[in-house]
Write a protein that holds these residues in place. Structure first.
Motif, mmCIF file in Angstrom:
data_model
loop_
_atom_site.group_PDB
_atom_site.id
_atom_site.type_symbol
_atom_site.label_atom_id
_atom_site.label_comp_id
_atom_site.label_asym_id
_atom_site.label_seq_id
_atom_site.Cartn_x
_atom_site.Cartn_y
_atom_site.Cartn_z
ATOM 1 N N ALA A 94 0.824 -1.213 0.000
ATOM 2 C CA ALA A 94 0.000 0.000 0.000
ATOM 3 C C ALA A 94 0.858 1.263 0.000
ATOM 4 O O ALA A 94 0.431 2.308 -0.484
ATOM 5 N N GLU A 95 2.054 1.184 0.538
ATOM 6 C CA GLU A 95 2.928 2.353 0.619
ATOM 7 C C GLU A 95 3.997 2.364 -0.463
ATOM 8 O O GLU A 95 4.455 3.428 -0.871
ATOM 9 N N ASP A 96 4.414 1.189 -0.906
ATOM 10 C CA ASP A 96 5.530 1.106 -1.844
ATOM 11 C C ASP A 96 5.120 1.275 -3.301
ATOM 12 O O ASP A 96 5.946 1.644 -4.124
ATOM 13 N N ILE A 97 3.879 0.983 -3.608
ATOM 14 C CA ILE A 97 3.454 1.005 -5.006
ATOM 15 C C ILE A 97 2.868 2.372 -5.334
ATOM 16 O O ILE A 97 1.835 2.766 -4.812
ATOM 17 N N THR A 98 3.555 3.103 -6.179
ATOM 18 C CA THR A 98 3.072 4.382 -6.667
ATOM 19 C C THR A 98 3.198 4.357 -8.179
ATOM 20 O O THR A 98 4.281 4.117 -8.701
ATOM 21 N N SER A 99 2.097 4.594 -8.838
ATOM 22 C CA SER A 99 2.103 4.540 -10.295
ATOM 23 C C SER A 99 3.016 5.618 -10.866
ATOM 24 O O SER A 99 3.015 6.758 -10.409
ATOM 25 N N GLU A 128 -3.221 13.253 -11.079
ATOM 26 C CA GLU A 128 -2.934 13.641 -9.693
ATOM 27 C C GLU A 128 -2.554 15.117 -9.614
ATOM 28 O O GLU A 128 -2.972 15.825 -8.700
ATOM 29 N N GLU A 129 -1.777 15.568 -10.562
ATOM 30 C CA GLU A 129 -1.378 16.973 -10.592
ATOM 31 C C GLU A 129 -2.599 17.877 -10.765
ATOM 32 O O GLU A 129 -2.718 18.905 -10.080
ATOM 33 N N ARG A 130 -3.517 17.491 -11.657
ATOM 34 C CA ARG A 130 -4.753 18.264 -11.857
ATOM 35 C C ARG A 130 -5.591 18.305 -10.592
ATOM 36 O O ARG A 130 -6.110 19.352 -10.211
ATOM 37 N N VAL A 131 -5.724 17.161 -9.926
ATOM 38 C CA VAL A 131 -6.502 17.098 -8.689
ATOM 39 C C VAL A 131 -5.886 18.017 -7.645
ATOM 40 O O VAL A 131 -6.597 18.815 -7.012
ATOM 41 N N ASN A 132 -4.590 17.910 -7.453
ATOM 42 C CA ASN A 132 -3.921 18.725 -6.434
ATOM 43 C C ASN A 132 -3.992 20.216 -6.755
ATOM 44 O O ASN A 132 -4.216 21.033 -5.857
#
Length: 96
Positions: A14-19, A28-32
């Motif tokens: 859950a912590e190690d996997i980042t797309s 993600e950039e748009r959301v942030n």
């Protein structure tokens, strides 16, 4: 090796996997950026509520990812059982 890492609590999917997929990163950039823009325009009460929404979204996303992990792992194990059970017996005979 995997069992040792798992036993010693050194595997954190859950912590190690980042797309690193470019589409994910852009989304993600748009959301942030949208969140930050909205956050900057709100009063303190509304900012707190927006933060609560974000926290609830992260929590629900965590549970959804956990369920997808379970599903994928289960599917992988079932696939291995089928491969080694059905096809293994057909194509890989002991002492051949």
């Amino acid at each position: 090796m995997i069992m040792e890492l798992l036993y010693n609590g050194r595997i954190y999917p859950a912590e190690d996997i980042t797309s690193q997929d470019e589409r994910y990163l852009k989304a993600e950039e748009r959301v942030n950026r949208t969140f930050d823009d909205l956050h900057a325009r709100l009063n303190d009460t509304d900012k707190k509520q927006l933060e609560q929404i974000r926290e609830a979204m992260y929590e629900s996303q965590f549970y959804a990812e956990e369920e997808r992990f379970r599903y994928g792992l289960t599917l992988g194990v079932m696939l291995m059982q089928e491969i080694y059970g059905v096809y293994g017996a057909k194509y890989f005979k002991p002492n051949s």
